[in-house]
Design an enzyme around this catalytic site. Structure first.
Site, mmCIF file in Angstrom:
data_model
loop_
_atom_site.group_PDB
_atom_site.id
_atom_site.type_symbol
_atom_site.label_atom_id
_atom_site.label_comp_id
_atom_site.label_asym_id
_atom_site.label_seq_id
_atom_site.Cartn_x
_atom_site.Cartn_y
_atom_site.Cartn_z
ATOM 1 N N SER A 91 0.861 -1.182 0.000
ATOM 2 C CA SER A 91 0.000 0.000 0.000
ATOM 3 C C SER A 91 0.895 1.229 0.000
ATOM 4 O O SER A 91 1.837 1.312 0.802
ATOM 5 C CB SER A 91 -0.912 -0.009 1.224
ATOM 6 O OG SER A 91 -1.797 1.092 1.183
ATOM 7 N N GLU A 92 0.613 2.178 -0.889
ATOM 8 C CA GLU A 92 1.558 3.272 -1.141
ATOM 9 C C GLU A 92 1.856 4.115 0.098
ATOM 10 O O GLU A 92 2.894 4.766 0.168
ATOM 11 C CB GLU A 92 1.032 4.171 -2.266
ATOM 12 C CG GLU A 92 -0.231 4.934 -1.883
ATOM 13 C CD GLU A 92 -0.889 5.609 -3.078
ATOM 14 O OE1 GLU A 92 -0.649 5.175 -4.205
ATOM 15 O OE2 GLU A 92 -1.652 6.558 -2.867
ATOM 16 N N ASN A 93 0.947 4.108 1.078
ATOM 17 C CA ASN A 93 1.194 4.908 2.275
ATOM 18 C C ASN A 93 2.122 4.210 3.260
ATOM 19 O O ASN A 93 2.220 4.639 4.411
ATOM 20 C CB ASN A 93 -0.122 5.307 2.945
ATOM 21 C CG ASN A 93 -0.959 4.126 3.369
ATOM 22 O OD1 ASN A 93 -1.033 3.125 2.650
ATOM 23 N ND2 ASN A 93 -1.589 4.198 4.527
ATOM 24 N N SER A 108 8.517 3.581 0.307
ATOM 25 C CA SER A 108 7.351 2.948 -0.298
ATOM 26 C C SER A 108 7.367 3.144 -1.812
ATOM 27 O O SER A 108 7.110 2.205 -2.581
ATOM 28 C CB SER A 108 6.076 3.549 0.300
ATOM 29 O OG SER A 108 4.944 2.994 -0.316
#
Lengths: 219, 232
Positions: free
Chosen positions: A54-56, A96
């Site tokens: 997940s990009e966060n 990330s």
């Protein structure tokens, strides 16, 4: 309704997610975009180990926890509460996106407005001048992931084709899409254009071609 | 003795000038320095450039706009550098009216420009955004057979940071997805101001666990504000 009378049933949002999930093999590191792609995680069997990014800042994201186990510090890219699988890790934003931009993500599944037969993707704006600009991580993912699949409705609500010879909306990235899962078909993007891998039962090739803005090829 | 703890919000916000570039981390309210942002609203600096992942939530009837939207709505923001501007938001209205500049860029490019600023790299080439609207006006070179565009480092004058734990040297740890832009913004700003949930004695943070070493931090305010509150 019309389509049912014509003898075939388009897939629902969850049906599209389930269809795409069938094709994600064990061992892949995958990023699932906002919307229908997010639902894919629910259809990957738990015994098939797929690591969701997940990009966060999550690698090894798990499903939404039961209410009594929710952690307000643990959210996904849609800011929904999620969980961490055993073996998961948290990282900061540059790390990330290093996973994304550095080519470490095996698969990214994105939503789309339009996909062209040359693999161009448009999914962040409907015109060059509109106020709302929601790029997010899509340009990084489209360019950086080893392969990009798009999950979207085959046509717009008004019946306009989304699979086109060339995109008319601003591009997210050029030539990035390798496969498209729609509510009607699965298509591979190849050097000769869209190749139809699969269609919903009852739909024939001519029906699909009539709903597509580019030439289709048989597998 | 090094002691970066400050005792009041006024002390934390002291000296932020008009025209400053202010970096604000946070992703879905997690890791967002909302108390410091309230302090900035109170402090009064104006003509600001905000570096922030999202320029504000969609309008939700019956819900007050968040602190970023209020700062914009007070006319104190000249420009946002961001990866999201929603049409149906306070920022969207101000952009549409021409009263707010918006530089909307890919999220990974945003993160890497910030990281580069902190690491002393003035510019870099990336394939992200090549061949799209965001490439306009940028130098293009081909690397490894792909067109790449030149992106410049993005430094800040001020970073507002939300930490989970801090000591008096300014060593910081974060929680779960609360890292997001915090570690890189702390590196990239000349003045890094931290709100921390927990203040601990020097030596109490395990050295292997420190996310942001104190070299990047100037001021720390102990504010146990509680868990992030999600918009939905």
């Amino acid at each position: 309704m019309n389509e049912t009378r014509q003898g075939f049933g388009p897939l629902t949002r969850t049906g599209m997610a389930a269809r795409a999930a069938q094709d994600v093999p064990e061992g892949w590191y995958v990023n699932l975009g906002i919307g229908i792609p997010t639902l894919i995680a629910d259809y990957i069997p738990p015994e098939r180990e797929v690591v969701v990014h997940s990009e966060n800042g999550i690698l090894g994201m798990g499903p939404a926890p039961p209410p009594h186990q929710q952690n307000p510090w643990l959210v996904n890219a849609s800011t929904q509460r999620v969980s961490l699988r055993p073996g998961g890790a948290f990282v900061h934003h540059a790390d990330s996106f290093a996973m994304v931009r550095g080519g470490h993500i095996d698969l990214c599944v994105l939503g789309g407005f339009q996909v062209a037969e040359n693999g161009d993707l448009a999914n962040w704006a409907h015109s060059p001048t509109e106020t709302g600009r929601q790029i997010g991580g899509a340009m990084d993912l489209a360019v950086g992931a080893k392969r990009v699949w798009v999950v979207m409705e085959h046509t717009t609500k008004d019946g306009a084709a989304r699979l086109l010879r060339r995109c008319s909306y601003p591009l997210t990235a050029a030539g990035c899409v390798s496969r498209v899962y729609t509510n009607l078909a699965v298509l591979e993007v190849t050097p000769k254009g869209f190749v139809v891998l699969d269609m919903v039962p009852g739909l024939d090739f001519a029906d699909l071609q009539a709903r597509t803005g580019a030439e289709l090829h048989r597998a | 003795m090094i002691d970066k703890f400050v005792r009041s919000m006024a002390e934390a916000m002291a000296g932020i000038p008009d025209g400053a570039t202010v970096m604000m981390p946070g992703f879905g309210e997690v890791g967002a320095p909302n108390a410091l942002l309230e302090g900035l609203i109170e402090q009064g600096a104006t003509d600001l450039t905000l570096v922030i992942n999202s320029a504000g939530r969609m309008r939700v009837p019956g819900k007050p706009p968040n602190a970023v939207a209020r700062l914009i709505d007070q006319g104190r923001v000249r420009k946002v550098i961001t990866s999201f501007v929603r049409a149906n938001s306070v920022a969207g209205d101000w952009v549409r009216d021409g009263r707010l500049q918006a530089e909307v860029i890919p999220q990974g490019t945003l993160a890497e420009r910030i990281r580069a600023a902190g690491a002393g790299i003035p510019a870099f080439f990336t394939p992200t955004g090549a061949g799209t609207l965001i490439a306009e006006g940028k130098e293009v070179r081909e690397y490894q057979g792909r067109p790449c565009i030149l992106e410049e480092a993005l430094p800040g004058d001020v970073a507002l940071i939300e930490a989970w734990m801090a000591d008096r040297w300014g060593n910081l740890t974060y929680r779960e997805t609360g890292q997001n832009f915090n570690p890189i913004m702390a590196m990239a700003a000349k003045l890094t101001i931290v709100q921390t949930h927990n203040a601990v004695d020097l030596g109490m943070l395990p050295a292997n666990a420190i996310h942001t070493p104190g070299i990047y931090v100037n001021r720390v305010l102990h504010l146990p504000v509680g868990d992030p509150v999600l918009p939905r």
